[in-house]
Write a protein that holds these residues in place. Structure first.
Motif, PDB file in Angstrom:
ATOM      1  N   PHE A   1      -8.365 -12.448   3.617  1.00  0.00           N
ATOM      2  CA  PHE A   1      -9.729 -12.432   4.139  1.00  0.00           C
ATOM      3  C   PHE A   1     -10.251 -11.003   4.285  1.00  0.00           C
ATOM      4  O   PHE A   1     -11.363 -10.678   3.871  1.00  0.00           O
ATOM      5  N   LEU A   2      -9.458 -10.124   4.870  1.00  0.00           N
ATOM      6  CA  LEU A   2      -9.900  -8.755   5.116  1.00  0.00           C
ATOM      7  C   LEU A   2     -10.096  -7.980   3.814  1.00  0.00           C
ATOM      8  O   LEU A   2     -11.016  -7.164   3.708  1.00  0.00           O
ATOM      9  N   ASN A   3      -9.243  -8.241   2.833  1.00  0.00           N
ATOM     10  CA  ASN A   3      -9.434  -7.596   1.538  1.00  0.00           C
ATOM     11  C   ASN A   3     -10.737  -8.039   0.900  1.00  0.00           C
ATOM     12  O   ASN A   3     -11.473  -7.227   0.328  1.00  0.00           O
ATOM     13  N   TYR A   4     -11.043  -9.336   1.007  1.00  0.00           N
ATOM     14  CA  TYR A   4     -12.286  -9.834   0.413  1.00  0.00           C
ATOM     15  C   TYR A   4     -13.501  -9.392   1.213  1.00  0.00           C
ATOM     16  O   TYR A   4     -14.569  -9.150   0.654  1.00  0.00           O
TER      17      TYR A   4
ATOM     18  N   LYS B   1      -0.557 -23.707   1.730  1.00  0.00           N
ATOM     19  CA  LYS B   1      -0.131 -23.426   0.356  1.00  0.00           C
ATOM     20  C   LYS B   1      -0.374 -21.952   0.026  1.00  0.00           C
ATOM     21  O   LYS B   1       0.471 -21.288  -0.579  1.00  0.00           O
ATOM     22  N   LEU B   2      -1.527 -21.455   0.434  1.00  0.00           N
ATOM     23  CA  LEU B   2      -1.889 -20.060   0.161  1.00  0.00           C
ATOM     24  C   LEU B   2      -0.907 -19.107   0.837  1.00  0.00           C
ATOM     25  O   LEU B   2      -0.494 -18.096   0.255  1.00  0.00           O
ATOM     26  N   GLN B   3      -0.511 -19.437   2.060  1.00  0.00           N
ATOM     27  CA  GLN B   3       0.416 -18.582   2.797  1.00  0.00           C
ATOM     28  C   GLN B   3       1.817 -18.566   2.177  1.00  0.00           C
ATOM     29  O   GLN B   3       2.571 -17.614   2.374  1.00  0.00           O
ATOM     30  N   SER B   4       2.147 -19.622   1.435  1.00  0.00           N
ATOM     31  CA  SER B   4       3.483 -19.722   0.846  1.00  0.00           C
ATOM     32  C   SER B   4       3.591 -19.047  -0.516  1.00  0.00           C
ATOM     33  O   SER B   4       4.691 -18.859  -1.038  1.00  0.00           O
ATOM     34  N   MET B   5       2.464 -18.678  -1.107  1.00  0.00           N
ATOM     35  CA  MET B   5       2.460 -18.067  -2.437  1.00  0.00           C
ATOM     36  C   MET B   5       2.844 -16.595  -2.374  1.00  0.00           C
ATOM     37  O   MET B   5       2.721 -15.946  -1.329  1.00  0.00           O
ATOM     38  N   PRO B   6       3.288 -16.035  -3.482  1.00  0.00           N
ATOM     39  CA  PRO B   6       3.460 -14.580  -3.555  1.00  0.00           C
ATOM     40  C   PRO B   6       2.127 -13.894  -3.234  1.00  0.00           C
ATOM     41  O   PRO B   6       1.055 -14.425  -3.551  1.00  0.00           O
TER      42      PRO B   6
ATOM     43  N   GLY C   1      -1.645 -15.256  -4.145  1.00  0.00           N
ATOM     44  CA  GLY C   1      -2.495 -15.744  -3.066  1.00  0.00           C
ATOM     45  C   GLY C   1      -3.801 -14.975  -2.971  1.00  0.00           C
ATOM     46  O   GLY C   1      -4.876 -15.558  -2.779  1.00  0.00           O
ATOM     47  N   ARG C   2      -3.720 -13.663  -3.152  1.00  0.00           N
ATOM     48  CA  ARG C   2      -4.937 -12.846  -3.080  1.00  0.00           C
ATOM     49  C   ARG C   2      -5.880 -13.190  -4.228  1.00  0.00           C
ATOM     50  O   ARG C   2      -7.098 -13.291  -4.039  1.00  0.00           O
ATOM     51  N   TRP C   3      -5.341 -13.390  -5.416  1.00  0.00           N
ATOM     52  CA  TRP C   3      -6.173 -13.720  -6.581  1.00  0.00           C
ATOM     53  C   TRP C   3      -6.845 -15.076  -6.399  1.00  0.00           C
ATOM     54  O   TRP C   3      -8.044 -15.228  -6.664  1.00  0.00           O
ATOM     55  N   ILE C   4      -6.089 -16.066  -5.933  1.00  0.00           N
ATOM     56  CA  ILE C   4      -6.648 -17.407  -5.738  1.00  0.00           C
ATOM     57  C   ILE C   4      -7.709 -17.394  -4.638  1.00  0.00           C
ATOM     58  O   ILE C   4      -8.755 -18.047  -4.750  1.00  0.00           O
ATOM     59  N   TYR C   5      -7.481 -16.639  -3.581  1.00  0.00           N
ATOM     60  CA  TYR C   5      -8.459 -16.556  -2.492  1.00  0.00           C
ATOM     61  C   TYR C   5      -9.778 -15.979  -3.002  1.00  0.00           C
ATOM     62  O   TYR C   5     -10.856 -16.515  -2.722  1.00  0.00           O
TER      63      TYR C   5
ATOM     64  N   LEU D   1     -10.844 -15.950  -6.051  1.00  0.00           N
ATOM     65  CA  LEU D   1     -11.428 -16.889  -7.001  1.00  0.00           C
ATOM     66  C   LEU D   1     -12.196 -17.987  -6.262  1.00  0.00           C
ATOM     67  O   LEU D   1     -13.322 -18.341  -6.646  1.00  0.00           O
ATOM     68  N   ALA D   2     -11.606 -18.522  -5.205  1.00  0.00           N
ATOM     69  CA  ALA D   2     -12.264 -19.580  -4.437  1.00  0.00           C
ATOM     70  C   ALA D   2     -13.512 -19.064  -3.741  1.00  0.00           C
ATOM     71  O   ALA D   2     -14.565 -19.714  -3.741  1.00  0.00           O
ATOM     72  N   MET D   3     -13.438 -17.889  -3.159  1.00  0.00           N
ATOM     73  CA  MET D   3     -14.583 -17.335  -2.433  1.00  0.00           C
ATOM     74  C   MET D   3     -15.693 -16.897  -3.376  1.00  0.00           C
ATOM     75  O   MET D   3     -16.855 -16.785  -2.978  1.00  0.00           O
ATOM     76  N   GLY D   4     -15.345 -16.623  -4.630  1.00  0.00           N
ATOM     77  CA  GLY D   4     -16.358 -16.204  -5.598  1.00  0.00           C
ATOM     78  C   GLY D   4     -17.275 -17.324  -6.030  1.00  0.00           C
ATOM     79  O   GLY D   4     -18.325 -17.080  -6.629  1.00  0.00           O
ATOM     80  N   ASN D   5     -16.908 -18.564  -5.731  1.00  0.00           N
ATOM     81  CA  ASN D   5     -17.764 -19.716  -6.016  1.00  0.00           C
ATOM     82  C   ASN D   5     -18.657 -19.943  -4.807  1.00  0.00           C
ATOM     83  O   ASN D   5     -18.188 -20.337  -3.738  1.00  0.00           O
ATOM     84  N   LEU D   6     -19.966 -19.701  -4.937  1.00  0.00           N
ATOM     85  CA  LEU D   6     -20.862 -19.742  -3.784  1.00  0.00           C
ATOM     86  C   LEU D   6     -20.937 -21.122  -3.150  1.00  0.00           C
ATOM     87  O   LEU D   6     -21.070 -21.247  -1.925  1.00  0.00           O
TER      88      LEU D   6
END
Length: 276
Positions: free
Chosen positions: A23-26, A151-156, A160-164, A166-171
């Motif tokens: 979240f903070l990175n995004y 699931k996100l917390q369990s990923m490398p 996890g950062r890439w998927i987060y 990607l999801a947030m980039g969809n308005l």
């Protein structure tokens, strides 16, 4: 070797902290500006006490969500979100959804999670209270709505950062994940002001309610005062509009209608600057 010379323990970022890390990175993308005001909570306390007598225990955060949601109905251009990129985009949402934060525990560690109240401008106080209690009282690993977060917390971390992002980039998806405004509170501690990091256009920070001397009609009176801050994305709205919104929220909280005891579906408030 002396204790002061011992090397620190270097560990992987705990799973419970990873969602906040993403979240903070995004959040670096958002361009926040901050405003604050003090609110006399006497009227909210009166409403709360009256509802308590009738068997309804409503938290202060619910009254705040109610007031903010009503005000956003008056300023639909603020119910929006901006996407950064070569061709910037902006979504204006037709529905209002409140995101609220709360402390949870995972693997013995405290972390912050959030819940969403959809259509918060239409939901009765009791309905919002039940949703908050569900998130508050249910263990984090038993909350269905947190399944994707787990699931996100369990990923490398890199994945996890890439998927987060990607999801947030969809308005459209962003509104479902983050709501269309956020409210976050440290009011359970003696913290007077709280200026949050934003993930959408409007984010309200709630401080503690404290009895303070104030001047009213030339006389000093003791009132329950609360600091409410607003962090807003300057890419989406300007300061004048943000100031109008914060002023209107203050007005709604301080002068709530007698007829609005248990629902947000009462008469509309009048926007700042409009004739009455």
């Amino acid at each position: 070797m002396k204790p002061s010379e011992e090397k620190p323990a270097i560990i992987a970022l705990p799973k419970a902290r990873r969602h906040t890390y993403y979240f903070l990175n995004y959040a670096d993308e958002f361009k926040s500006v901050y405003l604050d005001t003090e609110i006399d909570m006497s009227e909210v306390k009166r409403r709360r006490d009256k509802l308590k007598l009738s068997g309804h225990r409503i938290s202060y955060i619910v009254f705040l969500i109610e007031a903010i949601s009503r005000v956003i109905r008056l300023y639909p251009e603020a119910n929006s979100s901006v996407k950064h990129g070569m061709i910037p985009q902006m979504a204006v949402y037709h529905r209002i959804a409140a995101k609220f934060t709360l402390d949870k525990t995972m693997d013995g560690r405290r972390f912050v999670m959030s819940g969403i109240i959809p259509d918060s401008d239409q939901m009765p106080l009791e309905g919002m209270q039940k949703m908050i209690e569900y998130y508050r009282d249910t263990e984090a690993d038993e909350i269905t709505e947190f399944a994707n977060v787990r699931k996100l917390q369990s990923m490398p971390l890199w994945l996890g950062r890439w998927i987060y992002r990607l999801a947030m980039g969809n308005l459209s998806r962003r509104a479902k994940l983050q709501g269309t405004f956020t409210i976050t509170s440290l009011g359970h501690r003696p913290i007077q002001a709280f200026y949050p990091i934003i993930s959408n256009t409007l984010c309200f920070g709630v401080g503690a309610i404290e009895d303070k001397p104030v001047v009213m009609a030339g006389q000093i009176a003791i009132r329950p005062m609360m600091k409410l801050s607003l962090a807003f994305d300057h890419r989406a709205i300007d300061g004048a509009l943000a100031a109008d919104i914060l002023t209107e929220v203050k007005k709604v909280l301080e002068f709530a209608s007698e007829s609005d005891e248990a629902s947000t579906q009462g008469e509309e408030v009048t926007p700042v600057g409009a004739s009455t």
